[in-house]
Design a protein around this motif. Structure first.
Motif, PDB file in Angstrom:
ATOM      1  N   ASN A   1       0.795  -1.226   0.000  1.00 35.23           N
ATOM      2  CA  ASN A   1       0.000   0.000   0.000  1.00 35.23           C
ATOM      3  C   ASN A   1       0.830   1.281   0.000  1.00 35.23           C
ATOM      4  O   ASN A   1       0.357   2.319  -0.476  1.00 35.23           O
ATOM      5  CB  ASN A   1      -0.940   0.003   1.213  1.00 35.23           C
ATOM      6  CG  ASN A   1      -2.140  -0.902   1.002  1.00 35.23           C
ATOM      7  OD1 ASN A   1      -2.989  -0.639   0.163  1.00 35.23           O
ATOM      8  ND2 ASN A   1      -2.201  -1.991   1.749  1.00 35.23           N
ATOM      9  N   THR A   2       2.051   1.229   0.515  1.00 36.72           N
ATOM     10  CA  THR A   2       2.861   2.444   0.559  1.00 36.72           C
ATOM     11  C   THR A   2       3.811   2.542  -0.627  1.00 36.72           C
ATOM     12  O   THR A   2       3.832   3.560  -1.335  1.00 36.72           O
ATOM     13  CB  THR A   2       3.666   2.503   1.871  1.00 36.72           C
ATOM     14  OG1 THR A   2       2.766   2.468   2.976  1.00 36.72           O
ATOM     15  CG2 THR A   2       4.489   3.786   1.942  1.00 36.72           C
TER      16      THR A   2
ATOM     17  N   LYS B   1       1.674   0.747  -4.507  1.00 39.48           N
ATOM     18  CA  LYS B   1       0.464   1.441  -4.940  1.00 39.48           C
ATOM     19  C   LYS B   1       0.683   2.940  -5.112  1.00 39.48           C
ATOM     20  O   LYS B   1       0.041   3.577  -5.954  1.00 39.48           O
ATOM     21  CB  LYS B   1      -0.668   1.186  -3.941  1.00 39.48           C
ATOM     22  CG  LYS B   1      -1.195  -0.235  -3.976  1.00 39.48           C
ATOM     23  CD  LYS B   1      -2.295  -0.465  -2.961  1.00 39.48           C
ATOM     24  CE  LYS B   1      -3.575   0.240  -3.344  1.00 39.48           C
ATOM     25  NZ  LYS B   1      -4.185  -0.350  -4.546  1.00 39.48           N
ATOM     26  N   ASN B   2       1.585   3.512  -4.336  1.00 38.84           N
ATOM     27  CA  ASN B   2       1.838   4.947  -4.440  1.00 38.84           C
ATOM     28  C   ASN B   2       3.018   5.289  -5.347  1.00 38.84           C
ATOM     29  O   ASN B   2       3.210   6.458  -5.701  1.00 38.84           O
ATOM     30  CB  ASN B   2       2.096   5.548  -3.054  1.00 38.84           C
ATOM     31  CG  ASN B   2       0.847   5.563  -2.196  1.00 38.84           C
ATOM     32  OD1 ASN B   2      -0.272   5.559  -2.716  1.00 38.84           O
ATOM     33  ND2 ASN B   2       1.017   5.558  -0.881  1.00 38.84           N
TER      34      ASN B   2
ATOM     35  N   ARG C   1      -6.309   2.441 -12.552  1.00 40.68           N
ATOM     36  CA  ARG C   1      -7.239   1.324 -12.413  1.00 40.68           C
ATOM     37  C   ARG C   1      -8.013   1.134 -13.724  1.00 40.68           C
ATOM     38  O   ARG C   1      -8.141   2.081 -14.508  1.00 40.68           O
ATOM     39  CB  ARG C   1      -8.212   1.588 -11.263  1.00 40.68           C
ATOM     40  CG  ARG C   1      -7.522   1.737  -9.898  1.00 40.68           C
ATOM     41  CD  ARG C   1      -8.524   2.108  -8.813  1.00 40.68           C
ATOM     42  NE  ARG C   1      -7.859   2.330  -7.531  1.00 40.68           N
ATOM     43  CZ  ARG C   1      -7.591   1.367  -6.648  1.00 40.68           C
ATOM     44  NH1 ARG C   1      -7.947   0.118  -6.927  1.00 40.68           N
ATOM     45  NH2 ARG C   1      -6.990   1.641  -5.506  1.00 40.68           N
TER      46      ARG C   1
ATOM     47  N   CYS D   1      -1.724   7.905 -12.451  1.00 46.21           N
ATOM     48  CA  CYS D   1      -2.408   7.893 -11.149  1.00 46.21           C
ATOM     49  C   CYS D   1      -1.438   8.416 -10.104  1.00 46.21           C
ATOM     50  O   CYS D   1      -0.249   8.084 -10.125  1.00 46.21           O
ATOM     51  CB  CYS D   1      -2.863   6.469 -10.826  1.00 46.21           C
ATOM     52  SG  CYS D   1      -3.525   6.240  -9.156  1.00 46.21           S
TER      53      CYS D   1
ATOM     54  N   ASP E   1      -1.888   8.453  -6.363  1.00 44.89           N
ATOM     55  CA  ASP E   1      -1.733   7.614  -5.173  1.00 44.89           C
ATOM     56  C   ASP E   1      -2.878   6.606  -5.103  1.00 44.89           C
ATOM     57  O   ASP E   1      -3.870   6.726  -5.799  1.00 44.89           O
ATOM     58  CB  ASP E   1      -1.683   8.455  -3.891  1.00 44.89           C
ATOM     59  CG  ASP E   1      -2.861   9.404  -3.770  1.00 44.89           C
ATOM     60  OD1 ASP E   1      -3.982   9.021  -4.145  1.00 44.89           O
ATOM     61  OD2 ASP E   1      -2.678  10.541  -3.296  1.00 44.89           O
ATOM     62  N   ASN E   2      -2.700   5.589  -4.239  1.00 44.27           N
ATOM     63  CA  ASN E   2      -3.681   4.505  -4.103  1.00 44.27           C
ATOM     64  C   ASN E   2      -4.065   3.948  -5.474  1.00 44.27           C
ATOM     65  O   ASN E   2      -5.239   3.837  -5.820  1.00 44.27           O
ATOM     66  CB  ASN E   2      -4.930   4.996  -3.363  1.00 44.27           C
ATOM     67  CG  ASN E   2      -5.820   3.847  -2.921  1.00 44.27           C
ATOM     68  OD1 ASN E   2      -5.360   2.730  -2.704  1.00 44.27           O
ATOM     69  ND2 ASN E   2      -7.114   4.103  -2.812  1.00 44.27           N
ATOM     70  N   CYS E   3      -3.043   3.587  -6.242  1.00 48.60           N
ATOM     71  CA  CYS E   3      -3.249   3.190  -7.633  1.00 48.60           C
ATOM     72  C   CYS E   3      -3.521   1.693  -7.759  1.00 48.60           C
ATOM     73  O   CYS E   3      -3.696   0.990  -6.767  1.00 48.60           O
ATOM     74  CB  CYS E   3      -2.032   3.608  -8.456  1.00 48.60           C
ATOM     75  SG  CYS E   3      -1.683   5.400  -8.335  1.00 48.60           S
TER      76      CYS E   3
ATOM     77  N   SER F   1      -2.874  -4.964  -5.881  1.00 48.85           N
ATOM     78  CA  SER F   1      -4.108  -4.887  -5.110  1.00 48.85           C
ATOM     79  C   SER F   1      -3.861  -4.969  -3.597  1.00 48.85           C
ATOM     80  O   SER F   1      -3.302  -5.946  -3.102  1.00 48.85           O
ATOM     81  CB  SER F   1      -5.045  -6.036  -5.517  1.00 48.85           C
ATOM     82  OG  SER F   1      -6.163  -6.100  -4.660  1.00 48.85           O
ATOM     83  N   GLY F   2      -4.298  -3.937  -2.883  1.00 47.42           N
ATOM     84  CA  GLY F   2      -4.170  -3.936  -1.428  1.00 47.42           C
ATOM     85  C   GLY F   2      -5.077  -4.952  -0.761  1.00 47.42           C
ATOM     86  O   GLY F   2      -4.693  -5.591   0.228  1.00 47.42           O
TER      87      GLY F   2
ATOM     88  N   HIS G   1      -9.222  -3.333 -10.214  1.00 51.12           N
ATOM     89  CA  HIS G   1      -7.886  -3.884 -10.437  1.00 51.12           C
ATOM     90  C   HIS G   1      -7.889  -4.775 -11.666  1.00 51.12           C
ATOM     91  O   HIS G   1      -8.920  -5.342 -12.051  1.00 51.12           O
ATOM     92  CB  HIS G   1      -7.422  -4.709  -9.234  1.00 51.12           C
ATOM     93  CG  HIS G   1      -7.032  -3.888  -8.047  1.00 51.12           C
ATOM     94  ND1 HIS G   1      -5.886  -3.128  -8.004  1.00 51.12           N
ATOM     95  CD2 HIS G   1      -7.655  -3.696  -6.856  1.00 51.12           C
ATOM     96  CE1 HIS G   1      -5.808  -2.513  -6.838  1.00 51.12           C
ATOM     97  NE2 HIS G   1      -6.885  -2.834  -6.132  1.00 51.12           N
TER      98      HIS G   1
END
Length: 285
Positions: A150-151, A154-155, A161, A184, A186-188, A192-193, A238
């Motif tokens: 997630n850090t 994804k960022n 998406r 994107c 952040d939180n891209c 997948s988180g 996703h």
């Protein structure tokens, strides 16, 4: 010659804390050294997860159209990703918060009970293996799904998406796996988180469930994890590669952490050859 004896009252709390921290750090490095020295076999969980990451990465780099074809099966012109509005599937997604919280509370409770039952005269006992596994699970959640997925990923990779791309009604361009993009912020999409958290949930059930119930509970956990993860593909949140690589990357991080934290105890407890045999696979009890 008389040697001065230091009064216990004169010992500063900071010195005691620093000494304890130094001993723990030396123990951690010793466990890491033994883990590395033990090496890997082809069936080792770390080796299996690493091969999965490399194999899946190569496949989706060579065939990026697979992601588009899978997402296209859930997309309808004029309606978008219609399954994202289904109440049952939305409820499935929300359920992960409660399941994750329940597993976290269970791990914390086991650690607290183990500490409580270790007092002299206490009735009952929780084995050190289960205690190490629970400590590993807490750290693993923070490092795997929290930090790596997630850090960092994804960022840092910026993959849009499916629902954000111009192929499925959005404005961003499609980008393949491991390709850094500015589509994107952040939180891209990559990776997948929720699939990462689902992998951690399966690991938690595996390590905290008694052996006689393990087959049934892990089977149910795997079905739930797959449904939870693929649900994000159906929602347009996703691509398939985001889910599969998230499983593999999280499994790799967790396997490596487990080897250091749980499968390789303090080297002074047993001879080095025994330690090498112990850390060659995951210990679940």
């Amino acid at each position: 010659m008389d040697f001065p004896i230091q009064d216990a009252a004169s010992v500063r709390p900071g010195e005691v804390f620093a000494g304890a921290a130094a001993r723990r750090l030396r123990g951690a490095f010793a466990r890491l050294r033994v883990s590395v020295a033990a090496g890997m076999r082809l069936g080792d969980p770390i080796a299996v997860a690493l091969l999965a990451v490399l194999g899946l990465s190569a496949y989706f780099l060579l065939f990026p159209g697979v992601d588009l074809a899978v997402s296209a099966t859930f997309h309808q012109a004029g309606e978008g990703f219609a399954l994202a509005r289904e109440p049952i599937l939305k409820g499935l997604r929300k359920s992960s918060t409660w399941v994750l919280a329940g597993l976290l509370i269970s791990a914390f409770t086991i650690l607290i009970l183990r500490r409580w039952l270790s007092r002299p005269g206490a009735i009952g006992r929780i084995g050190p293996g289960l205690g190490r596994n629970c400590a590993f699970l807490l750290v693993g959640l923070a490092v795997g799904p929290g930090l790596v997925v997630n850090t960092v990923l994804k960022n840092g990779w910026g993959r849009a998406r499916p629902v954000q791309t111009d192929l499925f009604g959005g404005e961003a361009a499609f980008s393949g796996v491991w390709r850094i993009s500015d589509a994107c912020r952040d939180n891209c999409s990559f990776v997948s988180g929720e699939a990462s958290s689902a992998t951690w949930m399966v690991c938690a059930v595996l390590l905290m469930t008694p052996a006689r119930w393990r087959v049934a509970t892990v089977s149910v956990a795997c079905v739930y994890a797959v449904a939870l993860s693929l649900n994000r593909v159906a929602f347009g949140g996703h691509y398939l590669s985001d889910v599969l690589l998230s499983w593999a990357i999280t499994a790799l991080v967790l396997a490596a952490l487990h080897r250091v934290m749980a499968a390789a105890p303090t080297p002074g407890r047993r001879p080095l050859p025994a330690l090498k045999r112990r850390v060659s696979g995951i210990v679940v009890a």
